[in-house]
Structures are given as C-alpha cells and as structure tokens.
Design a protein around this motif. Sequence first.
Motif, PDB file in Angstrom:
ATOM      1  N   GLU A  66       0.818  -0.932   0.130  1.00 33.83           N
ATOM      2  CA  GLU A  66      -0.020   0.098  -0.183  1.00 33.83           C
ATOM      3  C   GLU A  66       0.563   1.255  -0.371  1.00 33.83           C
ATOM      4  OE1 GLU A  66      -2.895   1.504   3.362  1.00 33.83           O
ATOM      5  OE2 GLU A  66      -3.175  -0.383   2.520  1.00 33.83           O
ATOM      6  N   ALA A  67       1.688   1.105   0.521  1.00 36.71           N
ATOM      7  CA  ALA A  67       2.691   2.548   1.094  1.00 36.71           C
ATOM      8  C   ALA A  67       3.534   2.468  -0.389  1.00 36.71           C
ATOM      9  CB  ALA A  67       3.654   2.285   2.297  1.00 36.71           C
ATOM     10  N   TRP A  68       3.915   1.130  -1.027  1.00 39.68           N
ATOM     11  CA  TRP A  68       4.751   1.703  -2.382  1.00 39.68           C
ATOM     12  C   TRP A  68       3.696   2.398  -3.828  1.00 39.68           C
ATOM     13  CZ3 TRP A  68       9.477   1.032  -4.080  1.00 39.68           C
ATOM     14  CH2 TRP A  68       9.967   0.756  -5.050  1.00 39.68           C
ATOM     15  N   ASP A  69       2.865   1.241  -3.111  1.00 41.13           N
ATOM     16  CA  ASP A  69       1.741   1.975  -4.322  1.00 41.13           C
ATOM     17  C   ASP A  69       1.606   4.141  -4.416  1.00 41.13           C
ATOM     18  OD1 ASP A  69       1.059  -0.109  -5.403  1.00 41.13           O
ATOM     19  OD2 ASP A  69      -0.355  -0.663  -4.334  1.00 41.13           O
ATOM     20  N   GLU A  70       1.436   4.289  -3.339  1.00 44.91           N
ATOM     21  CA  GLU A  70       1.067   5.616  -2.375  1.00 44.91           C
ATOM     22  C   GLU A  70       2.885   6.403  -3.241  1.00 44.91           C
ATOM     23  OE1 GLU A  70       0.309   8.713   0.890  1.00 44.91           O
ATOM     24  OE2 GLU A  70       0.064   6.341   0.728  1.00 44.91           O
ATOM     25  N   PHE A  71       3.486   6.223  -2.937  1.00 42.61           N
ATOM     26  CA  PHE A  71       5.460   6.435  -2.978  1.00 42.61           C
ATOM     27  C   PHE A  71       5.062   6.408  -4.378  1.00 42.61           C
ATOM     28  CE2 PHE A  71       9.665   6.373  -3.472  1.00 42.61           C
ATOM     29  CZ  PHE A  71       9.951   6.965  -2.683  1.00 42.61           C
ATOM     30  N   MET A  72       4.721   5.289  -5.552  1.00 44.84           N
ATOM     31  CA  MET A  72       5.231   5.844  -7.014  1.00 44.84           C
ATOM     32  C   MET A  72       3.756   6.143  -7.405  1.00 44.84           C
ATOM     33  SD  MET A  72       8.397   4.660  -6.778  1.00 44.84           S
ATOM     34  CE  MET A  72       7.968   3.923  -8.594  1.00 44.84           C
ATOM     35  N   LEU A  73       3.377   6.858  -6.963  1.00 47.61           N
ATOM     36  CA  LEU A  73       1.982   6.793  -7.224  1.00 47.61           C
ATOM     37  C   LEU A  73       0.904   6.269  -8.131  1.00 47.61           C
ATOM     38  CD1 LEU A  73       3.827  11.064  -8.256  1.00 47.61           C
ATOM     39  CD2 LEU A  73       2.314  10.567  -6.615  1.00 47.61           C
ATOM     40  N   TRP A  74       0.644   4.935  -7.496  1.00 42.74           N
ATOM     41  CA  TRP A  74       0.377   4.672  -8.255  1.00 42.74           C
ATOM     42  C   TRP A  74       0.940   3.900  -9.833  1.00 42.74           C
ATOM     43  CZ3 TRP A  74      -1.258   8.645  -5.052  1.00 42.74           C
ATOM     44  CH2 TRP A  74      -1.846   8.001  -4.077  1.00 42.74           C
ATOM     45  N   GLU A  75       1.859   4.193 -10.523  1.00 37.96           N
ATOM     46  CA  GLU A  75       2.590   4.126 -11.182  1.00 37.96           C
ATOM     47  C   GLU A  75       3.700   3.140 -11.345  1.00 37.96           C
ATOM     48  OE1 GLU A  75       2.654   8.105 -13.442  1.00 37.96           O
ATOM     49  OE2 GLU A  75       0.413   7.692 -13.689  1.00 37.96           O
ATOM     50  N   GLY A  76       3.893   2.186 -10.135  1.00 37.63           N
ATOM     51  CA  GLY A  76       5.438   1.501 -10.503  1.00 37.63           C
ATOM     52  C   GLY A  76       5.360   0.131 -10.277  1.00 37.63           C
ATOM     53  N   ILE A  86      14.954   2.538  -3.138  1.00 46.88           N
ATOM     54  CA  ILE A  86      14.487   1.777  -2.209  1.00 46.88           C
ATOM     55  C   ILE A  86      15.317   2.719  -1.158  1.00 46.88           C
ATOM     56  CG2 ILE A  86      14.913   0.119  -0.272  1.00 46.88           C
ATOM     57  CD1 ILE A  86      12.835  -0.625  -3.122  1.00 46.88           C
ATOM     58  N   PRO A  87      16.602   3.549  -1.008  1.00 49.46           N
ATOM     59  CA  PRO A  87      17.109   4.382  -0.103  1.00 49.46           C
ATOM     60  C   PRO A  87      15.608   5.803   0.573  1.00 49.46           C
ATOM     61  CG  PRO A  87      18.478   3.847  -1.840  1.00 49.46           C
ATOM     62  CD  PRO A  87      17.204   3.537  -2.233  1.00 49.46           C
ATOM     63  N   VAL A  88      14.871   5.893  -0.826  1.00 52.06           N
ATOM     64  CA  VAL A  88      14.222   7.084  -0.079  1.00 52.06           C
ATOM     65  C   VAL A  88      13.248   6.560   0.591  1.00 52.06           C
ATOM     66  CG1 VAL A  88      13.364   8.949  -0.827  1.00 52.06           C
ATOM     67  CG2 VAL A  88      15.564   8.497  -1.976  1.00 52.06           C
ATOM     68  N   PHE A  89      12.025   5.815  -0.593  1.00 48.89           N
ATOM     69  CA  PHE A  89      11.048   4.366   0.130  1.00 48.89           C
ATOM     70  C   PHE A  89      11.123   4.612   1.867  1.00 48.89           C
ATOM     71  CE2 PHE A  89       9.120   0.977   0.645  1.00 48.89           C
ATOM     72  CZ  PHE A  89       7.411   1.757   0.871  1.00 48.89           C
ATOM     73  N   MET A  90      12.196   3.407   2.247  1.00 53.00           N
ATOM     74  CA  MET A  90      12.403   2.978   2.625  1.00 53.00           C
ATOM     75  C   MET A  90      11.828   3.935   4.204  1.00 53.00           C
ATOM     76  SD  MET A  90      11.624  -0.417   2.284  1.00 53.00           S
ATOM     77  CE  MET A  90      11.430  -0.840   3.946  1.00 53.00           C
ATOM     78  N   PRO A  91      12.757   4.786   3.883  1.00 52.54           N
ATOM     79  CA  PRO A  91      12.715   6.161   5.852  1.00 52.54           C
ATOM     80  C   PRO A  91      11.195   6.219   4.994  1.00 52.54           C
ATOM     81  CG  PRO A  91      14.906   5.759   4.900  1.00 52.54           C
ATOM     82  CD  PRO A  91      13.952   5.272   3.670  1.00 52.54           C
ATOM     83  N   TRP A  92      10.693   7.118   4.581  1.00 46.76           N
ATOM     84  CA  TRP A  92       9.293   7.647   3.666  1.00 46.76           C
ATOM     85  C   TRP A  92       8.392   6.501   4.679  1.00 46.76           C
ATOM     86  CZ3 TRP A  92       4.961   5.532   0.827  1.00 46.76           C
ATOM     87  CH2 TRP A  92       4.026   6.745   0.952  1.00 46.76           C
ATOM     88  N   PHE A  93       8.793   5.346   4.512  1.00 46.87           N
ATOM     89  CA  PHE A  93       7.500   4.068   4.663  1.00 46.87           C
ATOM     90  C   PHE A  93       7.672   4.199   6.227  1.00 46.87           C
ATOM     91  CE2 PHE A  93       6.841  -0.080   4.952  1.00 46.87           C
ATOM     92  CZ  PHE A  93       5.605  -0.250   5.188  1.00 46.87           C
ATOM     93  N   PHE A  94       9.030   3.926   6.748  1.00 44.29           N
ATOM     94  CA  PHE A  94       8.447   3.762   8.618  1.00 44.29           C
ATOM     95  C   PHE A  94       8.207   5.895   9.054  1.00 44.29           C
ATOM     96  CE2 PHE A  94      12.425   0.568   7.766  1.00 44.29           C
ATOM     97  CZ  PHE A  94      12.359  -0.487   7.499  1.00 44.29           C
ATOM     98  N   HIS A  95       8.925   6.608   8.582  1.00 48.86           N
ATOM     99  CA  HIS A  95       8.502   8.069   9.404  1.00 48.86           C
ATOM    100  C   HIS A  95       7.360   8.709   8.539  1.00 48.86           C
ATOM    101  CE1 HIS A  95      12.698   5.760  10.573  1.00 48.86           C
ATOM    102  NE2 HIS A  95      12.532   6.739   9.804  1.00 48.86           N
ATOM    103  N   HIS A  96       7.169   8.689   7.581  1.00 51.16           N
ATOM    104  CA  HIS A  96       6.238   9.766   6.812  1.00 51.16           C
ATOM    105  C   HIS A  96       4.982   8.792   5.921  1.00 51.16           C
ATOM    106  CE1 HIS A  96       9.070  13.044   7.977  1.00 51.16           C
ATOM    107  NE2 HIS A  96       9.749  12.265   7.358  1.00 51.16           N
ATOM    108  N   TRP A  97       5.059   7.322   5.999  1.00 50.61           N
ATOM    109  CA  TRP A  97       3.790   7.453   5.203  1.00 50.61           C
ATOM    110  C   TRP A  97       2.490   7.052   6.607  1.00 50.61           C
ATOM    111  CZ3 TRP A  97       1.671   1.972   6.265  1.00 50.61           C
ATOM    112  CH2 TRP A  97       0.067   2.068   5.642  1.00 50.61           C
ATOM    113  N   SER A  98       1.709   6.936   6.471  1.00 48.22           N
ATOM    114  CA  SER A  98       0.398   6.459   7.566  1.00 48.22           C
ATOM    115  C   SER A  98      -0.711   6.250   6.344  1.00 48.22           C
ATOM    116  CB  SER A  98      -0.021   7.466   8.392  1.00 48.22           C
ATOM    117  OG  SER A  98      -0.641   8.836   8.002  1.00 48.22           O
TER     118      SER A  98
END
Length: 221
Positions: A66-76, A86-98
Amino acid sequence: MKPGRNDPCPCGSGKKYKQCCLLGVQAQADDPRQLVWRRVRRALEGFPARMLRFIDAAYGAAALAEAWDEFMLWEGGPFDPEHDQIPVFMPWFFHHWSPDPQETDVTDAALHEVTPTQLLLRRKNKQLDPHLRQYLESRVATPFSFYEVLDTEPGRGLSLRDVFTGETCEVLERSASRILCAGDLTYALLADVEGLTLLEASSPIVIPPIRKIELIEMRGA
C-alpha cells in the motif's frame, strides 16, 4: 592490511603513515561527533528488519504494498526491493507514511494517519536505546526536502542549505560526501541526535544546479 606507524603512507605522499593520514584518523577518533555517530550506528544495527516485522504485526502484511503504491503514485507496479529509490522509500515508509482512512486496507482505525515510527515510539518508547529514540523522534519531526551542497569534505561531511527555507547545516556523512559536489542538489531526509546532523536518506539521483530555480518555483506553486 592496516599500515604500521612507520610504514609508507598508502596515500602515496611519500611520508610515513604516522606523519600523514594517521593524523587524520586520530583526529577523527578524538572528535566527539564521531563518538555520537558510532553510537547511533550501533543503535541502528538491524533496525530496518525489526521495523518491518513491527509494521507487519501492527498494520498487516498489505501495508508495504500500500505504501509502495502511494510512493510511486500508483504507477510503479509491484514492490521491487531492488528499485533504485529504495534508499528513499524505506525511510519514507517508516517515518512518513500512514494509512489513508479513505483508501487503506488497514482495519484498525486507531492506526489511520499514524506513521509506523510514531506507533513504535508510543508502544516501545522506554525499551528503545536513547540514541535510537532521539534519532526516531527527529525523523518524524523532519520532512524530506531538497538541499543544495555548499561544500564537501570527502569522507567526513557536507555543508547543506535547504532550498526552500534557506537554513544551513553541517552534516556528518561519509558516503555521500564522496559523491556529491558543491552546487549539487539532493532530495534527502536529515536527522539530529545530540546536536549532530546526519544525512539519513538521500536520493541516488543527483540533481544538477540548473534545476534549483525550478524547484523553488515548484514549492511556490
């Protein structure tokens, strides 16, 4: 093999190691910032794997996708652990996705709009290493931003300026300081621990200086 004190310095200067690069190694070891850096690194050992297990137990197995889809704007497409972001996604997932209350499959409404790191701090605050706790608190409070590199000291650190706020900071960072050059722009997340600023997530794509005006205009739009 580590050179002896009286061996020729491996940098090729022609001097003895003790009269050349060893001086820098000793100065680095005596720097109190390096001591904090090492403590933070020790506290972070194995943290990503532990955090993924915590998220899976709290939010459910679907949270990552779910977080990956949002991070990639549902196009990834499906989550790709080898993706260059991934170096940007994982910190974003942990600390800024909800979980978005309107779209999430996370059924527990108490977790909606709560980031995994916020939840971890609530549930396990007293169990966390003090350096890790301070690091995580800083991560939650600090947004990603675009930074201009003002100066570099390869292998030691960077001077950065936030493109949007104009704030400057001295960052202790070994790897990126060997790659980034003065004038480069990078999309990154910083963290502060005991007065030490760390570059904890940086896009692998270096943005050329010519894009700075475009970024400022994008912020104002």
